[in-house]
Design a protein around this motif. Structure first.
Motif, PDB file in Angstrom:
ATOM      1  N   LYS A  67       7.474  -5.691  15.592  1.00  0.00           N
ATOM      2  CA  LYS A  67       6.099  -5.642  15.099  1.00  0.00           C
ATOM      3  C   LYS A  67       5.125  -5.738  16.265  1.00  0.00           C
ATOM      4  O   LYS A  67       5.245  -6.604  17.128  1.00  0.00           O
ATOM      5  CB  LYS A  67       5.840  -6.793  14.120  1.00  0.00           C
ATOM      6  CG  LYS A  67       6.649  -6.708  12.839  1.00  0.00           C
ATOM      7  CD  LYS A  67       6.321  -7.860  11.913  1.00  0.00           C
ATOM      8  CE  LYS A  67       7.135  -7.797  10.639  1.00  0.00           C
ATOM      9  NZ  LYS A  67       6.851  -8.935   9.739  1.00  0.00           N
ATOM     10  N   ARG A  68       4.159  -4.818  16.246  1.00  0.00           N
ATOM     11  CA  ARG A  68       3.039  -4.854  17.188  1.00  0.00           C
ATOM     12  C   ARG A  68       1.744  -4.897  16.396  1.00  0.00           C
ATOM     13  O   ARG A  68       1.757  -4.947  15.176  1.00  0.00           O
ATOM     14  CB  ARG A  68       3.079  -3.632  18.105  1.00  0.00           C
ATOM     15  CG  ARG A  68       4.365  -3.523  18.933  1.00  0.00           C
ATOM     16  CD  ARG A  68       4.362  -2.259  19.767  1.00  0.00           C
ATOM     17  NE  ARG A  68       5.624  -2.096  20.502  1.00  0.00           N
ATOM     18  CZ  ARG A  68       5.925  -1.055  21.240  1.00  0.00           C
ATOM     19  NH1 ARG A  68       5.053  -0.049  21.341  1.00  0.00           N
ATOM     20  NH2 ARG A  68       7.087  -0.981  21.865  1.00  0.00           N
ATOM     21  N   ILE A  72       4.734  -0.964  13.325  1.00  0.00           N
ATOM     22  CA  ILE A  72       5.925  -1.669  12.877  1.00  0.00           C
ATOM     23  C   ILE A  72       7.091  -0.714  13.030  1.00  0.00           C
ATOM     24  O   ILE A  72       7.148   0.320  12.364  1.00  0.00           O
ATOM     25  CB  ILE A  72       5.793  -2.145  11.424  1.00  0.00           C
ATOM     26  CG1 ILE A  72       4.643  -3.153  11.301  1.00  0.00           C
ATOM     27  CG2 ILE A  72       7.106  -2.766  10.942  1.00  0.00           C
ATOM     28  CD1 ILE A  72       4.401  -3.616   9.883  1.00  0.00           C
ATOM     29  N   GLN A  73       8.023  -1.037  13.924  1.00  0.00           N
ATOM     30  CA  GLN A  73       9.173  -0.194  14.199  1.00  0.00           C
ATOM     31  C   GLN A  73      10.401  -0.791  13.521  1.00  0.00           C
ATOM     32  O   GLN A  73      10.762  -1.939  13.771  1.00  0.00           O
ATOM     33  CB  GLN A  73       9.415  -0.091  15.707  1.00  0.00           C
ATOM     34  CG  GLN A  73      10.634   0.717  16.102  1.00  0.00           C
ATOM     35  CD  GLN A  73      10.391   2.211  16.007  1.00  0.00           C
ATOM     36  OE1 GLN A  73       9.260   2.670  16.070  1.00  0.00           O
ATOM     37  NE2 GLN A  73      11.461   2.966  15.843  1.00  0.00           N
ATOM     38  N   PHE A 105       4.383  -3.149   0.934  1.00  0.00           N
ATOM     39  CA  PHE A 105       3.888  -4.241   1.770  1.00  0.00           C
ATOM     40  C   PHE A 105       2.443  -4.041   2.211  1.00  0.00           C
ATOM     41  O   PHE A 105       1.946  -4.788   3.061  1.00  0.00           O
ATOM     42  CB  PHE A 105       4.802  -4.391   2.989  1.00  0.00           C
ATOM     43  CG  PHE A 105       6.217  -4.754   2.631  1.00  0.00           C
ATOM     44  CD1 PHE A 105       6.561  -6.063   2.362  1.00  0.00           C
ATOM     45  CD2 PHE A 105       7.197  -3.782   2.540  1.00  0.00           C
ATOM     46  CE1 PHE A 105       7.859  -6.405   2.028  1.00  0.00           C
ATOM     47  CE2 PHE A 105       8.505  -4.102   2.201  1.00  0.00           C
ATOM     48  CZ  PHE A 105       8.832  -5.424   1.933  1.00  0.00           C
ATOM     49  N   HIS A 106       1.794  -3.022   1.660  1.00  0.00           N
ATOM     50  CA  HIS A 106       0.354  -2.794   1.879  1.00  0.00           C
ATOM     51  C   HIS A 106       0.004  -2.688   3.362  1.00  0.00           C
ATOM     52  O   HIS A 106      -0.906  -3.351   3.867  1.00  0.00           O
ATOM     53  CB  HIS A 106      -0.468  -3.919   1.237  1.00  0.00           C
ATOM     54  CG  HIS A 106      -0.142  -4.145  -0.216  1.00  0.00           C
ATOM     55  ND1 HIS A 106      -0.491  -3.260  -1.212  1.00  0.00           N
ATOM     56  CD2 HIS A 106       0.532  -5.156  -0.835  1.00  0.00           C
ATOM     57  CE1 HIS A 106      -0.070  -3.710  -2.381  1.00  0.00           C
ATOM     58  NE2 HIS A 106       0.557  -4.863  -2.184  1.00  0.00           N
ATOM     59  N   TYR A 107       0.760  -1.838   4.074  1.00  0.00           N
ATOM     60  CA  TYR A 107       0.465  -1.597   5.480  1.00  0.00           C
ATOM     61  C   TYR A 107      -0.629  -0.532   5.557  1.00  0.00           C
ATOM     62  O   TYR A 107      -0.386   0.652   5.334  1.00  0.00           O
ATOM     63  CB  TYR A 107       1.708  -1.121   6.228  1.00  0.00           C
ATOM     64  CG  TYR A 107       2.775  -2.178   6.345  1.00  0.00           C
ATOM     65  CD1 TYR A 107       2.455  -3.484   6.708  1.00  0.00           C
ATOM     66  CD2 TYR A 107       4.115  -1.873   6.099  1.00  0.00           C
ATOM     67  CE1 TYR A 107       3.426  -4.451   6.814  1.00  0.00           C
ATOM     68  CE2 TYR A 107       5.101  -2.838   6.217  1.00  0.00           C
ATOM     69  CZ  TYR A 107       4.752  -4.130   6.570  1.00  0.00           C
ATOM     70  OH  TYR A 107       5.713  -5.092   6.676  1.00  0.00           O
ATOM     71  N   GLN A 110      -1.618  -0.662  10.013  1.00  0.00           N
ATOM     72  CA  GLN A 110      -0.446  -0.577  10.879  1.00  0.00           C
ATOM     73  C   GLN A 110       0.386   0.651  10.517  1.00  0.00           C
ATOM     74  O   GLN A 110       0.596   0.943   9.340  1.00  0.00           O
ATOM     75  CB  GLN A 110       0.423  -1.839  10.746  1.00  0.00           C
ATOM     76  CG  GLN A 110      -0.223  -3.096  11.296  1.00  0.00           C
ATOM     77  CD  GLN A 110       0.642  -4.315  11.039  1.00  0.00           C
ATOM     78  OE1 GLN A 110       1.008  -4.614   9.908  1.00  0.00           O
ATOM     79  NE2 GLN A 110       0.995  -5.023  12.099  1.00  0.00           N
ATOM     80  N   ARG A 111       0.842   1.366  11.546  1.00  0.00           N
ATOM     81  CA  ARG A 111       1.741   2.493  11.323  1.00  0.00           C
ATOM     82  C   ARG A 111       3.164   1.978  11.173  1.00  0.00           C
ATOM     83  O   ARG A 111       3.572   1.024  11.825  1.00  0.00           O
ATOM     84  CB  ARG A 111       1.658   3.488  12.485  1.00  0.00           C
ATOM     85  CG  ARG A 111       0.327   4.209  12.590  1.00  0.00           C
ATOM     86  CD  ARG A 111       0.349   5.264  13.680  1.00  0.00           C
ATOM     87  NE  ARG A 111       0.534   4.680  15.001  1.00  0.00           N
ATOM     88  CZ  ARG A 111       1.655   4.802  15.727  1.00  0.00           C
ATOM     89  NH1 ARG A 111       2.681   5.490  15.257  1.00  0.00           N
ATOM     90  NH2 ARG A 111       1.737   4.242  16.920  1.00  0.00           N
TER      91      ARG A 111
END
Length: 222
Positions: A67-68, A72-73, A105-107, A110-111
Motif C-alpha cells: 500500500k502506498r 494499492i498493489q 472497499f471504496h477505493y 487510490q489506484r
C-alpha cells in the motif's frame, strides 16, 4: 521453542518477510490489518466462484499486498499452470476482480493494481500442499495415504524436509487425536533455517480437522 511460536513470525527479518507492506498510525493499524485479510478472502472466493474450482482456491500460494498513498498493489502467487493459463485467457476476469475490489472497499483516491506471478515448484509451498491434503480428506481418502502422497509430491520439489500434522476426529473416530509424519530434516529451533509453514482448517462430514505443514527449504530456493 520451535513449537511455541509461529515459525514464520519467529524468522521475520532473517529468512522471512512480511506479506503486507505498508505503514499506518497505531490507531489505524488494526483496521488496515483486517482490510488485508478481507482482500485475501475476497480474491480466494472470487477465484473459487468464477474460475470453477470445486475444492477451495487451489493454486494460490500467497497474496502479497503493498500500500502506498495513491496505489494499492496486490500480487497473487499461483502454482498451477492450468489455473494461470485459465486466468490469463480471461483478461476481463482480472478487470472485473479489480472493479469489484474497488467497489467493495471504496477505493476512490487510490489506484488498485493486481498482478499474477507463477511459482516454479507449487508442491514446495505448504499452502498448496495443505489444500491438496484437505481435498483428499474430504474425499474420504485415508489420512496416512494422503500424508504419504503429500510427502512424495514435496520430494519432487527438491525440499530438504517436511513435517505434516493432522489433528481432530481423524477417520471419524469418536476421540480426537493428533497424527504426524516427518521426512528429512525440519530444524524448527534454528532461526537461520528457512522454514515455510501453514495452518489450514478443513471441514469434513465428521467435523473440523486442522492441518499443519512445516517445509524446510534450501536457502538458494524460492
Amino acid at each position: 521453542m520451535g513449537q511455541k511460536i509461529n515459525p514464520l513470525g519467529f524468522r521475520l527479518g532473517t529468512t522471512q518477510s512480511h506479506h503486507s507492506l505498508w505503514f499506518a498510525q497505531p490507531k489505524n493499524y488494526s483496521e488496515g490489518l483486517q482490510e488485508d485479510q478481507k482482500i485475501r478472502d475476497f480474491i480466494k472466493n472470487y477465484v473459487q466462484k468464477n474460475m470453477r474450482i470445486s475444492s477451495g482456491a487451489e493454486g494460490i500460494a500467497r497474496i502479497e499486498i503493498q500500500k502506498r498513498i495513491d496505489l494499492i498493489q496486490v500480487i497473487i502467487f499461483m502454482g498451477f499452470p492450468k489455473l494461470l493459463i485459465l486466468i490469463e485467457s480471461r483478461p476481463q476476469g482480472i478487470e472485473d476482480l479489480q472493479m469489484n475490489l474497488q467497489k467493495e472497499f471504496h477505493y476512490v483516491n487510490q489506484r488498485l493494481n493486481i498482478a499474477i506471478t507463477r511459482i516454479a515448484k507449487p508442491y514446495g509451498n505448504p499452502n498448496i500442499l495443505a489444500e491438496f491434503i484437505a481435498g483428499q480428506l474430504k474425499n474420504r481418502v485415508s489420512f496416512r495415504k494422503a500424508m504419504k502422497k503429500a510427502i512424495e509430491l514435496t520430494e519432487q520439489a527438491d525440499t530438504k524436509g517436511i513435517q505434516v500434522q493432522i489433528a481432530g476426529r481423524i477417520d471419524g473416530k469418536e476421540i480426537a487425536r493428533v497424527e504426524w509424519i516427518r521426512e528429512g530434516r525440519v530444524p524448527l529451533q534454528t532461526i537461520r533455517a528457512k522454514i515455510d509453514y501453514c495452518s489450514y482448517t478443513v471441514r469434513t462430514i465428521y467435523g473440523v480437522l486442522g492441518i499443519k505443514i512445516w517445509i524446510f527449504i534450501d536457502k538458494e530456493e524460492e
